[in-house]
Design an enzyme around this catalytic site. Structure first.
Site, PDB file in Angstrom:
ATOM      1  N   ASP A   1       0.859  -1.179   0.000  1.00 39.06           N
ATOM      2  CA  ASP A   1       0.000   0.000   0.000  1.00 39.06           C
ATOM      3  C   ASP A   1       0.894   1.227   0.000  1.00 39.06           C
ATOM      4  O   ASP A   1       1.839   1.322   0.777  1.00 39.06           O
ATOM      5  CB  ASP A   1      -0.908   0.005   1.227  1.00 39.06           C
TER       6      ASP A   1
ATOM      7  N   ASP B   1      -6.676  -1.695  -4.641  1.00 39.32           N
ATOM      8  CA  ASP B   1      -7.747  -1.500  -3.653  1.00 39.32           C
ATOM      9  C   ASP B   1      -8.784  -0.501  -4.179  1.00 39.32           C
ATOM     10  O   ASP B   1      -9.991  -0.684  -3.993  1.00 39.32           O
ATOM     11  CB  ASP B   1      -7.188  -0.981  -2.327  1.00 39.32           C
TER      12      ASP B   1
END
Length: 100
Positions: free
Chosen positions: A54, A72
């Site tokens: 991330d 995501d």
């Protein structure tokens, strides 16, 4: 889990393109494609690095939104489009039943 979900989504997408009722529903096809793309992106990340990386962090003042990645985001957009399609489909059925 990602592999299983990806296979399911791929099969679902293939069935939709063959179904005469859903064949022209591009919104659901786009939604599934977004979710499938995000799932595969996270799967590739996990296979190459052993974890999902991330890297997008949004914050304002002292408030931090949870860190996420592009995959995501694609999954989230796809899920939102699926929900939108469910509402629109419900409306289409309601309109058709009323004869309007």
């Amino acid at each position: 889990l990602s592999t299983g979900v990806s296979i399911f989504l791929f099969i679902w997408l293939k069935q939709i393109t063959k179904d005469e009722h859903q064949k022209h529903n591009q919104l659901i096809q786009i939604a599934i494609a977004f979710i499938l793309g995000g799932a595969v992106g996270n799967l590739i990340d996990r296979a190459l690095t052993g974890e999902v990386v991330d890297f997008i962090q949004v914050y304002y003042s002292s408030y931090y939104f949870p860190t996420f990645n592009i995959a995501d985001s694609a999954i989230t957009v796809g899920a939102a489009l699926l929900i939108l399609d469910m509402f629109l489909e419900s409306r289409r059925k309601h309109t058709t039943e009323d004869g309007s």
